[in-house]
Design a protein around this motif. Sequence first.
Motif, short mmCIF file in Angstrom:
data_model
loop_
_atom_site.label_atom_id
_atom_site.label_comp_id
_atom_site.label_asym_id
_atom_site.label_seq_id
_atom_site.Cartn_x
_atom_site.Cartn_y
_atom_site.Cartn_z
N ALA A 87 9.50 71.34 33.75
CA ALA A 87 10.53 71.84 32.85
C ALA A 87 11.84 71.08 33.06
O ALA A 87 12.49 70.65 32.11
CB ALA A 87 10.72 73.34 33.08
N GLN A 88 12.19 70.89 34.36
CA GLN A 88 13.46 70.19 34.67
C GLN A 88 13.44 68.75 34.18
O GLN A 88 14.35 68.30 33.48
CB GLN A 88 13.69 70.16 36.19
N VAL A 89 12.36 68.04 34.55
CA VAL A 89 12.32 66.61 34.24
C VAL A 89 12.22 66.38 32.73
O VAL A 89 12.89 65.50 32.18
CB VAL A 89 11.12 65.92 34.97
N SER A 90 11.41 67.21 32.05
CA SER A 90 11.26 66.99 30.60
C SER A 90 12.58 67.26 29.88
O SER A 90 12.98 66.50 29.01
CB SER A 90 10.10 67.81 30.02
N GLN A 91 13.26 68.32 30.31
CA GLN A 91 14.57 68.64 29.70
C GLN A 91 15.53 67.46 29.87
O GLN A 91 16.18 67.00 28.93
CB GLN A 91 15.14 69.91 30.37
N TRP A 92 15.54 66.92 31.10
CA TRP A 92 16.40 65.79 31.42
C TRP A 92 16.01 64.56 30.58
O TRP A 92 16.85 63.86 30.03
CB TRP A 92 16.27 65.49 32.92
N ALA A 93 14.70 64.34 30.46
CA ALA A 93 14.21 63.17 29.72
C ALA A 93 14.61 63.25 28.25
O ALA A 93 15.08 62.26 27.66
CB ALA A 93 12.70 63.06 29.86
N PHE A 94 14.47 64.44 27.64
CA PHE A 94 14.79 64.58 26.21
C PHE A 94 16.29 64.33 25.99
O PHE A 94 16.69 63.74 25.00
CB PHE A 94 14.38 65.96 25.69
N GLU A 95 17.09 64.80 26.96
CA GLU A 95 18.54 64.58 26.85
C GLU A 95 18.84 63.08 26.90
O GLU A 95 19.66 62.57 26.13
CB GLU A 95 19.28 65.27 28.01
N GLN A 96 18.18 62.38 27.83
CA GLN A 96 18.39 60.94 27.97
C GLN A 96 18.06 60.22 26.65
O GLN A 96 18.80 59.36 26.18
CB GLN A 96 17.48 60.36 29.06
N LEU A 97 16.90 60.58 26.08
CA LEU A 97 16.47 59.92 24.85
C LEU A 97 17.45 60.20 23.72
O LEU A 97 17.78 59.31 22.92
CB LEU A 97 15.06 60.41 24.46
N HIS A 98 17.89 61.46 23.67
CA HIS A 98 18.81 61.85 22.61
C HIS A 98 20.13 61.09 22.75
O HIS A 98 20.65 60.53 21.78
CB HIS A 98 19.03 63.36 22.67
N THR A 99 20.63 61.06 24.00
CA THR A 99 21.91 60.38 24.25
C THR A 99 21.83 58.90 23.88
O THR A 99 22.75 58.33 23.32
CB THR A 99 22.28 60.49 25.76
N GLN A 100 20.71 58.29 24.23
CA GLN A 100 20.59 56.85 23.98
C GLN A 100 20.10 56.53 22.57
O GLN A 100 19.94 55.36 22.20
CB GLN A 100 19.64 56.23 25.01
N GLY A 101 19.82 57.58 21.81
CA GLY A 101 19.45 57.38 20.40
C GLY A 101 18.09 56.72 20.21
O GLY A 101 17.88 55.98 19.25
N VAL A 102 17.16 57.00 21.12
CA VAL A 102 15.82 56.38 21.00
C VAL A 102 14.86 57.39 20.36
O VAL A 102 14.65 58.47 20.91
CB VAL A 102 15.28 55.99 22.39
N PRO A 103 14.30 57.08 19.19
CA PRO A 103 13.30 57.99 18.63
C PRO A 103 12.04 57.96 19.49
O PRO A 103 11.68 56.90 20.00
CB PRO A 103 13.04 57.41 17.24
N ALA A 104 11.40 59.11 19.66
CA ALA A 104 10.26 59.14 20.58
C ALA A 104 9.14 60.02 20.04
O ALA A 104 9.39 60.99 19.32
CB ALA A 104 10.72 59.67 21.93
N ILE A 105 7.92 59.63 20.38
CA ILE A 105 6.76 60.47 20.06
C ILE A 105 6.10 60.83 21.39
O ILE A 105 5.86 59.95 22.22
CB ILE A 105 5.73 59.72 19.18
N MET A 106 5.84 62.14 21.56
CA MET A 106 5.24 62.56 22.82
C MET A 106 3.96 63.34 22.55
O MET A 106 3.94 64.26 21.74
CB MET A 106 6.21 63.45 23.61
N VAL A 107 2.89 62.94 23.25
CA VAL A 107 1.65 63.72 23.18
C VAL A 107 1.74 64.78 24.26
O VAL A 107 2.12 64.51 25.39
CB VAL A 107 0.44 62.80 23.44
N SER A 108 1.40 66.02 23.91
CA SER A 108 1.47 67.08 24.91
C SER A 108 0.38 68.12 24.66
O SER A 108 -0.08 68.32 23.54
CB SER A 108 2.84 67.75 24.84
N HIS A 109 -0.05 68.76 25.75
CA HIS A 109 -0.97 69.89 25.63
C HIS A 109 -0.22 71.20 25.75
O HIS A 109 -0.76 72.26 25.48
CB HIS A 109 -2.02 69.82 26.75
#
Lengths: 497, 222
Positions: free
Chosen positions: B177-199
Amino acid sequence: MSSVTSTLFLSLSAPLLALYVAFMVYSQYRFNPRWQALEKRLAPLLSLPHLAVALGLVYLFSPGGMVYSAFAGIIGHAAPDWLGLPRKSLLTMILAISIKEVPFFLLIFSALGRQLAIKDWLLQGRALGYSESASWWLLVFPIMLKQSRLALLAAMAYTLSVLDISLLIGPNIPELYAVALYNWQTGFTSADQANAFLGNLLLLIMLATLITGIYLHEWLVVMRLRTNAVMAKPLNIARLSRVFTAWLGFFSLLTVAILVTFLLWSLGWNSQSTLSSINWSPALWQDEWFFMQGPLLNSLHIAFFSSILGVAITLLALELQQQSQRYLPDYIWLLAILLPQLSMVHGWRIAHSDLSASYTTSWIILTHIPFTFAYSYLVLRGPFQSLNRHYELVAASFGYTYWQRWWQIRFMLLRPALLSALAIAFSVSIAQYIPTLIIGAGRITTITTEAVAIASGNEQSITAVYMLVQAILPFIAFLIASVLAQRIRGSFDATHH
Amino acid sequence: MLRIINCHISTDHWRIELPDIFLQSGELLVLTGPSGMGKSTFLHWVLGDTIKHANISGEIHLNDVSLNALSIEKRCIGLLMQDVHLFPHLNVLDNICFALPSSAKDKGGQKLNKNQRKEAAMRLLNKIDMGYVGEHFAEQLSGGERSRVGLIRALANQPKALLMDEPFAALDPQTCAQVSQWAFEQLHTQGVPAIMVSHDINNIPPEAQHLDLAKYYRRIAS
């Protein structure tokens, strides 16, 4: 002194050249449909004896050789001698050993590759903007190089003290160190014996120098590649790898050309022949058959028993390690191929004389076992240790005892790998020269000792007969192993985890 | 902007017709669906990898440039897998340096030298308070640290889009939960569109788009 330096140069350069070529071949084949063809042909190609490759190159490319003559025929007059491969030179030795060791390194890379996430590293490398070939060099090579230390040492130790091909295609002035040392070891004067003692010591110092060389080379290369990785600079040589997509075809063609050349020579061809002027005849085979039977039977007898015993001891070593859960480092098991053969066998000869032992095939078998064992261990360790334990667990749940499970499950699943190990051990024994010659004291002759003895003279046609037989024996062993392996159901799943 | 249109995935037994995908900079699309439905295959196709077990067609555009004919290394698309595959022979700093573009320049427009590249990598680590792992090798990192370094390495390459294949699945729920939240923030801040596969359909960020492949899955009658 120049004998020592040229031997050191040969022992360092030929295996390293083979390693680089093998890596480039591996990188071109691994994730390509061609890989399966290469894996299938690797073991038989590996079985071609060093001696056959060495003399084959001379028969083909030296002045008067088949290719050289064919070339002269095409251009209409004799080609200059410098265009051909010298019959005896350091260059010929380097070429012969580096060509012959490529399949050995490919076998090592193939085993290493199964344990490494190469595909994912390459994908990551490419996703970060590097080409595939740059990713191979920057990401895969440093790790493979580190893990190939023992293989590199085995190839260098072999080159350092190889006697048969040094005698036949090595330079005369200065002669390679193995030849000088062998002359001291077999000399009768006390000066020779003293030289032999010091010579063996020097051989060990040369081995230590080579080990230092391996580490130094690795350090330099890894540092260089690391700098390139940090600077995001792909290597310029990366593109060179593409040339090696043709390696399998080239090596198969060379193997066939060598065998055909020996066959033609044994049937009447000679360096003055043209195809129309030859009187093809099997007379040489008929004449030689009488002399060949003894050495042939000795070769088969020694190879048969030493390969079976070598594989059996390998199984025992692997089983004992597994049961005790104490795994000795690989260099202990592979000691026989990591130490210079000439010194080791000299020690055995002294022990053999002190025991007043007889000159029989049993002693020769005993001296071949360390080598058949080491190669069997190389081949069997992976399949044995990666065998899926669940099969035996299921058998245990059915009430089978440990030894029932061992025999009915583990041994049966290992059969294809065991057959490969037997074939490789058989070909290793067939090609042994130093232990057969030194422990047999010339009284036990095999196809290999006879081939070297005849090739030292000037009888190229008779040499070709013996070379052909020496080269074909391992092929027959691999053919039998492959036919038997195909009859074993489920073998592929069992050995390829 | 990442655009994927007219995308069809099919095998001998099933077929998926995906709705068109539009991702603006910093936006995240989470792809879910049962195993074997081609989620990872889809990601690898977008990346430019060779697809063996399915047929995929469609058009991929990144910032209005068609990617279909480009090889992986030319697409400028980053990849983060469950095992982030930090290269084992390089330490964390060198792993990040490996990803920094070779053309990276300093403020004066000069190409960075070796030390400057290492300093740049260290700055990226320090930004997330992980400078202490700079000299560490992959096997010395915890799962969470590895994931963070993996993302920093991927972003150091300045990708124009990022693909993530269950990147946090191996982490324990709290770290995940911590790392994914942090990762999404990083992507958002840097303006990188992303696709994530998840279960993990319970852990989809509210601002993310969601695509459930099962909705578009059709069996082919044999």
